[in-house]
Motif scaffolding. Sequence first.
Motif, PDB file in Angstrom:
ATOM      1  N   GLY A 288      20.406  12.930 -45.421  1.00 56.19           N
ATOM      2  CA  GLY A 288      18.998  12.839 -45.047  1.00 56.19           C
ATOM      3  C   GLY A 288      18.154  13.161 -46.243  1.00 56.19           C
TER       4      GLY A 288
ATOM      5  N   LEU B 165      15.981   9.806 -48.947  1.00 55.03           N
ATOM      6  CA  LEU B 165      14.646  10.035 -48.408  1.00 55.03           C
ATOM      7  C   LEU B 165      13.782   8.778 -48.516  1.00 55.03           C
ATOM      8  CD1 LEU B 165      12.419  11.842 -47.283  1.00 55.03           C
ATOM      9  CD2 LEU B 165      11.881  12.513 -49.619  1.00 55.03           C
TER      10      LEU B 165
ATOM     11  N   SER C 166      13.897  14.249 -48.194  1.00 53.54           N
ATOM     12  CA  SER C 166      12.773  15.208 -48.205  1.00 53.54           C
ATOM     13  C   SER C 166      11.432  14.577 -48.313  1.00 53.54           C
ATOM     14  CB  SER C 166      12.962  16.150 -49.373  1.00 53.54           C
ATOM     15  OG  SER C 166      11.809  16.424 -50.050  1.00 53.54           O
TER      16      SER C 166
ATOM     17  N   THR D 277      15.069  17.167 -43.787  1.00 57.05           N
ATOM     18  CA  THR D 277      14.901  16.540 -45.100  1.00 57.05           C
ATOM     19  C   THR D 277      14.118  17.447 -46.049  1.00 57.05           C
ATOM     20  OG1 THR D 277      12.944  15.350 -44.276  1.00 57.05           O
ATOM     21  CG2 THR D 277      15.045  14.186 -44.193  1.00 57.05           C
TER      22      THR D 277
END
Length: 345
Positions: A16, A132, A18, A104
């Motif tokens: 996952g 991301l 950010s 994230t």
Amino acid sequence: MHTPPVSDTPRPAPAGPSDPVDPTDPAASVVPTDPAEAADPAALSVPPAPAAPGTGAPVSPELRALVRTCLDDLDTLVGRYLTEVTALEGYDGTTVAPDDLRETARDCFELLLRLIGGLPLSEEQRGVPERLGRRRARQGMPLERLLQAVRMDFRVLWTAFLERTGPAELTQLTRGAVRVWEAVEFHTVHVHAAYLDQVAVLAREQERERTALMGRLLSSDGRDQQLVAQAATLLQVGAQSDFAVAVAHPDSQQKMRRAVSARLTGRVSHLQQHNGMLVLVAQLPHGAHAVPEPWLDGVACAVGPVARGLSRVPDAVRVAEAVAATMEGRGWGAIRPGEPVLWIV
């Protein structure tokens, strides 16, 4: 939630990405430049990726100790970031789910801190920016909003560093500002690049889907209402709209493509190879009862009757194809319904 002490050994990061920062925080005034200003949210291309932090001066013991302190208190940084970023449209739970955003954000802050502190990274952590960018592109997050969110990382990090630094160590911290700048810039540019790459992938997939669906529609009798509705959805038009239809023989297909690119900008149109010819289907302006003259001026093609609804497009195409089949090797302009078929010599 308490976070266990952090070691130099990287933990596997969950798959996952950010997210970003406004450089106007007074706390950031110690730093001469906001790293986020290097990227333009509206840019259509990405600058060359910067080198990863750590290629310059070594990390000072004080900065590394500060990084480890923040890693041990990662939940506080994430919580502060979530408070700020959820004020942005799309980050309020409408586009990105709260759990997704929290996960994230945690991955991104750990990546950034490890980059700043020169700590080891796992392959999962190295892939955080790409995941991301691609994830937010698939979710439909506007690029400008994504970059705005990603830049918030800098302010949150710098504020956290200032809060954990005494007056005597402030000068030393300022000397380490370049590493913070480099880390956020490195992250932002890679998120940006991955986003644009994923957008291109999605556009190609959508074009393939639209081409396949329009091929089915043009080969049909127009009576399959489900097929008509699907085509209308992909073209983003009303099924009952009026459509211009034109067919170009291979000799004039490039001219038609150039004309569509230059003259139909901003209008719903679709070009489709069908039965060896190039078919143009374009939504007519509201109230128009014929194809506007400038659209196909100078293009040798056959213009079909106006299709009153998407279901009538196949019939209009067949009429235009029949005329276009007689045009091979001739210097025709656009032939419109009702016009006599005469050679231009």
